[in-house]
Design an enzyme around this catalytic site. Structure first.
Site, mmCIF file in Angstrom:
data_model
loop_
_atom_site.group_PDB
_atom_site.id
_atom_site.type_symbol
_atom_site.label_atom_id
_atom_site.label_comp_id
_atom_site.label_asym_id
_atom_site.label_seq_id
_atom_site.Cartn_x
_atom_site.Cartn_y
_atom_site.Cartn_z
ATOM 1 N N GLY A 254 0.812 -1.217 0.000
ATOM 2 C CA GLY A 254 0.000 0.000 0.000
ATOM 3 C C GLY A 254 0.843 1.263 0.000
ATOM 4 N N HIS A 290 -1.707 6.088 8.688
ATOM 5 C CA HIS A 290 -0.835 4.983 9.103
ATOM 6 C C HIS A 290 0.632 5.320 8.832
ATOM 7 C CE1 HIS A 290 0.100 0.613 9.647
ATOM 8 N NE2 HIS A 290 1.071 0.905 8.810
ATOM 9 N N GLU A 291 0.920 5.727 7.621
ATOM 10 C CA GLU A 291 2.321 6.006 7.275
ATOM 11 C C GLU A 291 2.844 7.188 8.089
ATOM 12 O OE1 GLU A 291 3.551 3.629 5.738
ATOM 13 O OE2 GLU A 291 1.683 2.820 4.940
ATOM 14 N N GLU A 313 4.130 -2.472 13.456
ATOM 15 C CA GLU A 313 2.928 -2.573 12.629
ATOM 16 C C GLU A 313 1.649 -2.715 13.443
ATOM 17 O OE1 GLU A 313 2.986 -1.507 9.856
ATOM 18 O OE2 GLU A 313 5.045 -1.752 9.168
HETATM 19 N N1 0A1 Z 1 5.792 -0.757 6.292
HETATM 20 C C1 0A1 Z 1 4.776 -0.547 5.307
HETATM 21 C C2 0A1 Z 1 4.426 -1.731 4.515
HETATM 22 C C3 0A1 Z 1 5.397 -2.226 3.541
HETATM 23 C C4 0A1 Z 1 6.068 -3.392 3.789
HETATM 24 C C5 0A1 Z 1 6.903 -3.950 2.867
HETATM 25 C C6 0A1 Z 1 7.015 -3.313 1.674
HETATM 26 O O1 0A1 Z 1 7.799 -3.873 0.709
HETATM 27 C C7 0A1 Z 1 8.154 -5.161 0.882
HETATM 28 C C8 0A1 Z 1 6.362 -2.145 1.395
HETATM 29 C C9 0A1 Z 1 5.559 -1.600 2.357
HETATM 30 C C10 0A1 Z 1 3.496 -0.211 6.025
HETATM 31 O O2 0A1 Z 1 3.202 -0.802 7.054
HETATM 32 O O3 0A1 Z 1 2.754 0.611 5.533
HETATM 33 ZN ZN ZN Z 2 2.828 -0.016 8.693
#
Ligand code: 0A1
Ligand code: ZN
Length: 850
Positions: A254, A290-291, A313
């Site tokens: 996302g 969230h971000e 997370e």
């Molecule tokens: N940390 C981001 C999610 C995310 C995880 C892995 C990714 O590439 C493998 C890309 C994004 C979130 O929680 O929004």
């Molecule tokens: Zn996240």
């Protein structure tokens, strides 16, 4: 030829890196196929380190040169990186590598999307950019110089300068490499600004490809609301002069919380009334929040290692859910989240992919960005908050930010903060982090002489690698109603800690009706013998909106299960209850829309499976059709009035109230379309000035197989808009009858706009295929075969998205022997593919081992 056994990483093997990284300087000389990356990194050996091996991760890099303190060296290239003899005093490491962004279809590391350079480094993508200790507990400040002829060149932190063909950036906050980002291309910005509570001006930008400028305003407003909310609720302020968001078309997930430079899948940031539905707006709002919230929960305090992923997370999902509840409706958000949890996390927790929120082993960490880590991780925090109370929760969070700012932490650190802030012993509660599986809680009751007793028995079925489970702490929110509908005991939280436990309530004039697991206070499956009459009573009288919805949901499931198993007719009392609710204008339209939305067919399959039956997808589909048709007929005379009453007049706005009304209106339209041959839907399609109504009308028509003209018109109108076209691809498959689903999807893969390399388009088609329960599980096996073929084709391009989509097969053991053998054949075919990625291999192996 036997495949190499893939390496497995274990939580128990954690050892710190032997060196501190004092600073990182990177220079990028951009070229689509031959980008040069020059790194200059200052390392200092840790005096007390047990392991002083100097190993730097690196994958798919062409090493041009390496130097130690200015002297050319020849490191030993090893699998997944390099080793080098280094001095025992601080030293400078320099390397020049060449990488190929244009050839990077895996979308990990530095890649190109729609002629623009961008990066994705979480979890382990930085090692595809340069040699580095690519682990989250290695934190450093980054200074970045970008050389190239792109008009806009961005990296993390604050801008240091720019000129013809170059730009420099410096991020003062030490960070792990997974938060590194770079973006370069022909971009335009939608600007904004925010003044923090301590009076600092922050420049905000949303960067997009020319043409998308008109779709940024909602994202910008949401960003400002998120910044304000985090100050108001958690006291957390933004910490740089600049906050950039960039929209990219090709993205595996996302969005990504890179420090000061969030990168978004364009579907999760671009919004306009004409092209986005209410659901899109709500999702965009949640993801931007969230971000942004990750800036503190993830970036300022990060994870020691990837086993701790739910530390950032789970907490950040919990925080974005609080935000949405505050911006919109708390009960509606809770109901939505529980529907998602049951649809996505329960199948995971009760099947071959079950793992605890903090896993203890993995082959490929990308396979653990799961509903369990994210959504169950957030549920665990919700339980913790309920157990310690709101004041203690915020006290603990303040302590967390004070104590751990700038650190890479573990779940132990997190729980210790709660123990210290509240004096509570959380050793039993910690089991939620280490045990997989959804607990079953059996409830029985007793009433005598004014005393009511509730008895709970908890148990968790075995999951892979965990045959036996100890009892957990389960916060059970309970209220009691008298038979006339009054609440005789308000909500109280019972703490279950034993395998079997009873609670008594004295002084009751008559046997009460219990309302159990209010607000879904724990992610468990409740097992209780009860009657439809009691469910209908709770649907009418419960003061807890979640449990009112839950009672309606249970009635819906009961009637559908009876239809599937016994060929029963839809339950008349339930239809009456629904009719009453739909007509009750006192009730929130969004709530009415939810009660009127039937449980998904996959949910009925899951329910049947939980009760020991083998679900028959075609029968489940037929029961759903009969039920909806009967409901439409029952409501026949009121539908036109209801449709009119719920139509939102005036210019479109994505606020919760009008969105709720439109959701109800959409449900009514779909019922009406079953009776009026599509007349009203065709009128709505023709007059709609926003995507929510246009899409609802198109969906209703296509479901009735009356939408050919509109589908063509939709295509003609939107063929140049990638995000709207994703909807067009998905809808045709979602609306297809079971026997036509696979063929519809197959035909769409031949469409000129089908693009295997674009994850959104791939997911539009194959997510819709896997989501059409009866179509995917059609006895012909064509759905399985089509998905497997395309997963095999995608794997060599994009392992991450391939592996994630293998989860479509995770429920295979629920079905009959015929379907099981069809699925097993396809899984084996994937597993046997020459050169299969580590990602996909791990997923299919786990699913097959069930
Ligand atoms: N940390 C981001 C999610 C995310 C995880 C892995 C990714 O590439 C493998 C890309 C994004 C979130 O929680 O929004
Ligand atoms: Zn996240």
């Amino acid at each position: 030829m036997a495949k190499d056994t893939p390496q497995t990483f274990y939580l128990k093997d954690y050892t710190p890196f032997g060196y501190d990284v004092e600073s990182v300087h990177l220079t990028f000389r951009l070229a689509p196929e031959t980008t040069r990356v020059l790194s200059k990194i200052r390392f200092a050996p840790k005096p007390d380190a047990a392991d002083k091996t100097f190993f730097l991760h690196g994958e798919e890099l062409k090493l041009i040169s390496a130097k130690l303190d200015g002297q050319e060296v020849t490191p030993e290239l090893a699998d997944g990186g390099l080793k080098c003899e280094v001095p025992s005093a601080p030293f400078t490491w320099e390397a020049e590598v060449e990488i190929n962004p244009a050839g990077n279809t895996a979308l990990e590391g530095l890649y190109m999307s729609n002629r623009m350079y961008c990066t994705q480094c979480e979890a382990e993508g930085f090692r595809k950019i340069t040699y580095y200790p690519d682990r989250p507990d290695v934190m450093s400040t980054f200074t970045v110089r970008i050389e190239g002829d792109e008009p806009v060149m961005l990296s993390n932190g604050n801008p240091m300068g720019q000129g013809e063909g170059w730009a420099e950036w410096h991020d003062p906050w030490p960070k792990p490499a997974y938060l590194f980002a770079l973006v370069a291309g022909d971009l335009v910005n939608h600007p904004g600004s925010f003044t923090t509570k301590s009076g600092k001006e922050v420049e905000l930008n949303i960067w997009v490809r020319p043409g998308d400028e008109g779709k940024c305003a909602f994202g910008m407003e949401t960003l400002k609301k998120s910044m304000k909310w985090d100050e108001d609720v958690y006291g957390l302020e933004y910490d740089l002069e600049l906050f950039n968001i960039v929209a990219v078309d090709d993205f595996n997930m996302g969005a990504m919380e890179n420090k000061g430079l969030n990168i978004f899948n364009s579907s999760c940031v671009l919004a306009s009334p004409e092209t986005s539905t209410d659901a899109n707006f709500e999702r965009i709002e949640a993801i931007i929040a969230h971000e942004y919230f990750h800036n503190w929960t993830g970036n300022r305090i990060t994870c020691r290692d990837w086993f701790q992923l739910c530390l950032k997370e789970g907490l950040t999902v919990f925080r974005d859910a609080q935000f949405t509840a505050d911006m919109r409706s708390e009960p509606v958000k809770r109901i939505d989240d529980v529907i998602t949890l049951r649809a996505r996390q329960f199948p995971e927790d009760n099947g071959p992919l079950a793992h605890p929120p903090r896993p203890e082993a993995f082959q490929e960490i990308n396979n653990f960005y799961t509903a369990t880590v994210y959504e169950k991780g957030a549920e665990v925090i919700g339980m913790l908050k309920r157990l310690v109370g709101d004041d203690n929760y915020y006290k603990a969070l303040q302590l967390y930010f004070e104590r751990h700012d700038g650190q890479a932490c573990t779940i132990e650190d997190w729980l210790k903060v709660f123990e210290d802030a509240t004096g509570r012993d959380l050793s039993q509660f910690k089991l939620w982090y280490s045990q997989a599986g959804t607990p079953r809680v059996k409830v029985s009751e007793d009433y005598a002489d004014g005393t009511y007793t509730l008895t709970f028995e908890q148990s968790t079925p075995p999951t892979p690698g965990q045959p036996d489970k100890a009892p957990r702490v389960i916060p059970m929110a309970v209220g009691l109603l008298s038979p006339n509908g009054d609440e005789v005991r308000g909500t109280q939280v019972l703490e279950l800690t034993d395998a079997k436990q009873s609670f008594t309530f004295d002084g009751l004039a008559s046997k009460p009706v219990p309302s159990i697991l209010r607000e879904f206070s724990a992610p468990v499956i409740l097992e209780r013998e009860t009657t439809n009459a009691e469910r209908a009573f709770l649907l009418a009288h419960d003061t807890d909106p979640f449990n009112r919805w839950e009672a309606g949901n249970a009635l819906a499931k009961e009637t559908r299960v009876a239809m599937v198993l016994d060929g029963a007719a839809p339950d008349a009392a339930y239809l009456d209850a629904l009719e009453k609710l739909v007509r009750d204008d006192e009730q929130d339209p969004a709530f009415r829309a939810l009660v009127l939305s039937p449980p998904s067919q996959a949910d009925i399959a899951q329910t049947l499976h939980e009760r020991g039956y083998t679900p028959d997808p075609q029968k489940i589909y037929d029961a759903a059709e009969t039920f909806t048709q009967t409901l439409a007929q029952q409501l026949e005379t009121s539908l036109p009035r209801l449709y009119a009453a719920t139509t939102v007049e005036g210019p479109y706005a994505p606020d919760a109230e009008s969105a709720g009304k439109r959701a109800l209106n959409g449900r009514i339209l779909s019922l009406l379309t079953r009776l009026d041959g599509g007349e009203q839907a065709a009128r709505q399609y023709a007059s709609a000035d926003n995507m929510t109504q246009q899409y609802a009308a198109l969906g209703a028509l296509m479901k009735a197989e009356k939408g050919e003209v509109q589908s063509q018109a939709f295509f003609d109108q939107w063929q140049d808009d990638r995000l709207v076209m994703d909807k067009w691809f998905a809808l045709q498959i979602a609306c297809a009858a079971p026997e036509k689903t696979a063929a519809t999807a197959a035909a769409l893969t031949k469409h000129p706009l089908f693009d295997m390399k674009n994850p959104n388009r791939f997911r539009a088609v194959f997510g819709a295929l896997a989501g059409n329960h009866a179509g995917f599980h059609h006895a012909s096996g064509e759905g399985y075969q089509l998905l497997a073929e395309n997963l095999i084709a995608l794997d060599s391009l994009n392992p991450q998205t391939t592996a994630r989509m293998c989860a479509a097969f995770q429920t295979w053991k629920r079905y009959d022997a015929g379907r099981q053998s069809l699925i097993r054949a396809q899984l084996s075919r994937i597993a046997g593919t020459e050169g299969l990625s580590r990602d996909t291999n791990e997923m299919v192996t786990r699913i097959l081992d069930a």
